[in-house]
Design a protein around this motif. Structure first.
Motif, mmCIF file in Angstrom:
data_model
loop_
_atom_site.group_PDB
_atom_site.id
_atom_site.type_symbol
_atom_site.label_atom_id
_atom_site.label_comp_id
_atom_site.label_asym_id
_atom_site.label_seq_id
_atom_site.Cartn_x
_atom_site.Cartn_y
_atom_site.Cartn_z
ATOM 1 N N ARG A 175 -4.027 -16.151 29.107
ATOM 2 C CA ARG A 175 -4.822 -17.352 28.909
ATOM 3 C C ARG A 175 -6.156 -17.027 28.235
ATOM 4 N NH1 ARG A 175 -4.058 -21.034 34.410
ATOM 5 N NH2 ARG A 175 -1.772 -21.107 34.346
ATOM 6 N N ALA A 176 -6.612 -17.971 27.426
ATOM 7 C CA ALA A 176 -7.920 -17.858 26.783
ATOM 8 C C ALA A 176 -8.673 -19.164 26.980
ATOM 9 C CB ALA A 176 -7.762 -17.555 25.301
ATOM 10 N N TYR A 177 -9.963 -19.049 27.235
ATOM 11 C CA TYR A 177 -10.812 -20.217 27.455
ATOM 12 C C TYR A 177 -12.040 -20.132 26.556
ATOM 13 C CZ TYR A 177 -8.145 -20.397 31.842
ATOM 14 O OH TYR A 177 -7.141 -20.429 32.767
ATOM 15 N N ILE A 178 -12.420 -21.261 25.989
ATOM 16 C CA ILE A 178 -13.675 -21.392 25.244
ATOM 17 C C ILE A 178 -14.550 -22.374 26.008
ATOM 18 C CG2 ILE A 178 -14.788 -22.142 23.109
ATOM 19 C CD1 ILE A 178 -13.191 -19.616 22.655
ATOM 20 N N CYS A 179 -15.695 -21.907 26.498
ATOM 21 C CA CYS A 179 -16.605 -22.747 27.298
ATOM 22 C C CYS A 179 -15.871 -23.425 28.456
ATOM 23 C CB CYS A 179 -17.294 -23.786 26.420
ATOM 24 S SG CYS A 179 -18.249 -23.067 25.067
ATOM 25 N N GLY A 180 -14.961 -22.684 29.066
ATOM 26 C CA GLY A 180 -14.217 -23.180 30.209
ATOM 27 C C GLY A 180 -13.007 -24.027 29.871
ATOM 28 N N ILE A 181 -12.766 -24.270 28.585
ATOM 29 C CA ILE A 181 -11.657 -25.124 28.153
ATOM 30 C C ILE A 181 -10.469 -24.253 27.755
ATOM 31 C CG2 ILE A 181 -10.909 -26.871 26.486
ATOM 32 C CD1 ILE A 181 -13.947 -27.528 26.144
ATOM 33 N N PRO A 182 -9.275 -24.493 28.301
ATOM 34 C CA PRO A 182 -8.114 -23.685 27.925
ATOM 35 C C PRO A 182 -7.694 -23.931 26.481
ATOM 36 C CG PRO A 182 -7.464 -25.466 29.413
ATOM 37 C CD PRO A 182 -8.956 -25.494 29.340
ATOM 38 N N VAL A 183 -7.629 -22.856 25.710
ATOM 39 C CA VAL A 183 -7.321 -22.968 24.284
ATOM 40 C C VAL A 183 -5.909 -23.497 24.058
ATOM 41 C CG1 VAL A 183 -7.037 -21.671 22.132
ATOM 42 C CG2 VAL A 183 -8.935 -21.133 23.679
ATOM 43 N N ALA A 184 -4.954 -23.019 24.836
ATOM 44 C CA ALA A 184 -3.546 -23.349 24.598
ATOM 45 C C ALA A 184 -3.256 -24.838 24.734
ATOM 46 C CB ALA A 184 -2.658 -22.556 25.556
ATOM 47 N N THR A 185 -3.917 -25.502 25.678
ATOM 48 C CA THR A 185 -3.618 -26.915 25.937
ATOM 49 C C THR A 185 -4.622 -27.879 25.304
ATOM 50 O OG1 THR A 185 -4.782 -26.743 28.058
ATOM 51 C CG2 THR A 185 -2.388 -26.417 28.079
ATOM 52 N N HIS A 186 -5.764 -27.362 24.830
ATOM 53 C CA HIS A 186 -6.784 -28.230 24.232
ATOM 54 C C HIS A 186 -7.290 -27.642 22.910
ATOM 55 C CE1 HIS A 186 -6.741 -29.407 28.460
ATOM 56 N NE2 HIS A 186 -7.308 -30.546 28.117
ATOM 57 N N PRO A 187 -6.397 -27.357 21.966
ATOM 58 C CA PRO A 187 -6.829 -26.698 20.720
ATOM 59 C C PRO A 187 -7.808 -27.526 19.897
ATOM 60 C CG PRO A 187 -4.563 -27.455 20.532
ATOM 61 C CD PRO A 187 -4.946 -27.610 21.970
ATOM 62 N N GLN A 188 -7.656 -28.841 19.874
ATOM 63 C CA GLN A 188 -8.575 -29.660 19.084
ATOM 64 C C GLN A 188 -9.956 -29.720 19.724
ATOM 65 O OE1 GLN A 188 -7.902 -30.695 16.020
ATOM 66 N NE2 GLN A 188 -5.953 -29.639 16.340
ATOM 67 N N GLU A 189 -9.996 -29.765 21.046
ATOM 68 C CA GLU A 189 -11.278 -29.823 21.741
ATOM 69 C C GLU A 189 -12.065 -28.532 21.551
ATOM 70 O OE1 GLU A 189 -13.069 -30.815 26.196
ATOM 71 O OE2 GLU A 189 -10.927 -31.077 25.778
ATOM 72 N N ILE A 190 -11.382 -27.400 21.616
ATOM 73 C CA ILE A 190 -12.115 -26.140 21.470
ATOM 74 C C ILE A 190 -12.592 -25.936 20.030
ATOM 75 C CG2 ILE A 190 -10.957 -25.085 23.432
ATOM 76 C CD1 ILE A 190 -10.225 -23.492 20.196
ATOM 77 N N LYS A 191 -11.909 -26.528 19.063
ATOM 78 C CA LYS A 191 -12.363 -26.402 17.671
ATOM 79 C C LYS A 191 -13.744 -27.035 17.465
ATOM 80 C CE LYS A 191 -7.977 -25.801 15.219
ATOM 81 N NZ LYS A 191 -7.169 -25.371 16.358
ATOM 82 N N ARG A 192 -14.104 -27.991 18.329
ATOM 83 C CA ARG A 192 -15.439 -28.587 18.256
ATOM 84 C C ARG A 192 -16.500 -27.684 18.871
ATOM 85 N NH1 ARG A 192 -12.114 -33.230 19.412
ATOM 86 N NH2 ARG A 192 -12.219 -34.728 17.682
ATOM 87 N N LYS A 193 -16.076 -26.661 19.587
ATOM 88 C CA LYS A 193 -16.996 -25.746 20.251
ATOM 89 C C LYS A 193 -17.254 -24.479 19.446
ATOM 90 C CE LYS A 193 -17.251 -27.914 24.349
ATOM 91 N NZ LYS A 193 -18.533 -28.336 24.978
#
Length: 215
Positions: free
Chosen positions: A64-82
């Protein structure tokens, strides 16, 4: 960044296979907010694969990978804003002018109006590109093009910056400029920089993560 988020990047046991080839195997690491970290390893060690997973461009096979606490695998569009991502050999449109390109990229990042104009002026100044704003990108040196890539990467004030070999192919003077530019982000953004050159990482980063043969 929210106080409850302990890490800007958190990687737990990431594994990626390309057929029978293992690119990375069970790697884990973290980045704290505002930290500049080097991701060091020889060519083919798995650095670019890891960064592509962090940006949501490719999936991991496990872990698993997280960006600012957000899981990359299930929220790829959300993490792109980060994140801001500068890939190796950063592709740029050679027929666009510098300022025109930054406006185009800003609109893709959902920026507009006064906010976009102010940020363009800021990154042009920070990256020493103000005098080049009307120049065609294809006519600029690689050092200039790398600075354009960094300007685009930080344009939307992302919380996390991911740079893959940002100084590759540059001469010593250009490397110094890029190093100073990256150092100026310390404390404001979390930055992970891949490289295969140890002295470069040591001079730029707060600490180093070493990867070799995917481990």
């Amino acid at each position: 960044m929210e106080d409850s988020v302990a890490y800007s990047i958190e990687v737990n046991n990431l594994t990626k296979h390309y057929g029978r080839i293992t690119a990375i195997q069970d790697i884990s690491f973290t980045l704290k907010p505002g930290e500049i970290v080097g991701f060091l390893g020889p060519n083919g060690a798995g650095k670019s694969t890891t960064m592509k997973i962090l940006t949501g461009l490719i999936p991991a096979n496990s872990g698993r990978a997280y960006i600012c606490g957000i899981p990359v695998a299930t929220h790829p569009q959300e993490i792109k804003r980060k994140i801001g991502y500068m890939p190796e050999n950063n592709p740029l449109p050679h027929d666009m002018r510098v300022g025109e390109y930054l406006r185009f990229r800003g609109k893709l990042k959902e920026m507009s109006g006064r906010q976009l104009r102010k940020r363009i002026e800021y990154v042009l100044d920070l990256c020493d590109l103000t005098r080049a704003r009307r120049r065609v990108i294809g006519g600029l040196s690689k050092g200039y093009r790398q600075r354009i890539g960094i300007a685009e990467t930080i344009l939307s004030e992302p919380e996390v910056i991911i740079m893959d070999e940002p100084t590759i192919g540059l001469d010593p003077h250009q490397i110094l400029k890029i190093r100073d530019l990256i150092s100026s982000l310390r404390g404001r953004m979390s930055v992970i920089i891949s490289s295969h050159i140890l002295p470069e990482i040591e001079l730029t980063c707060d600490r180093v993560i070493i990867i070799n043969r995917g481990f």
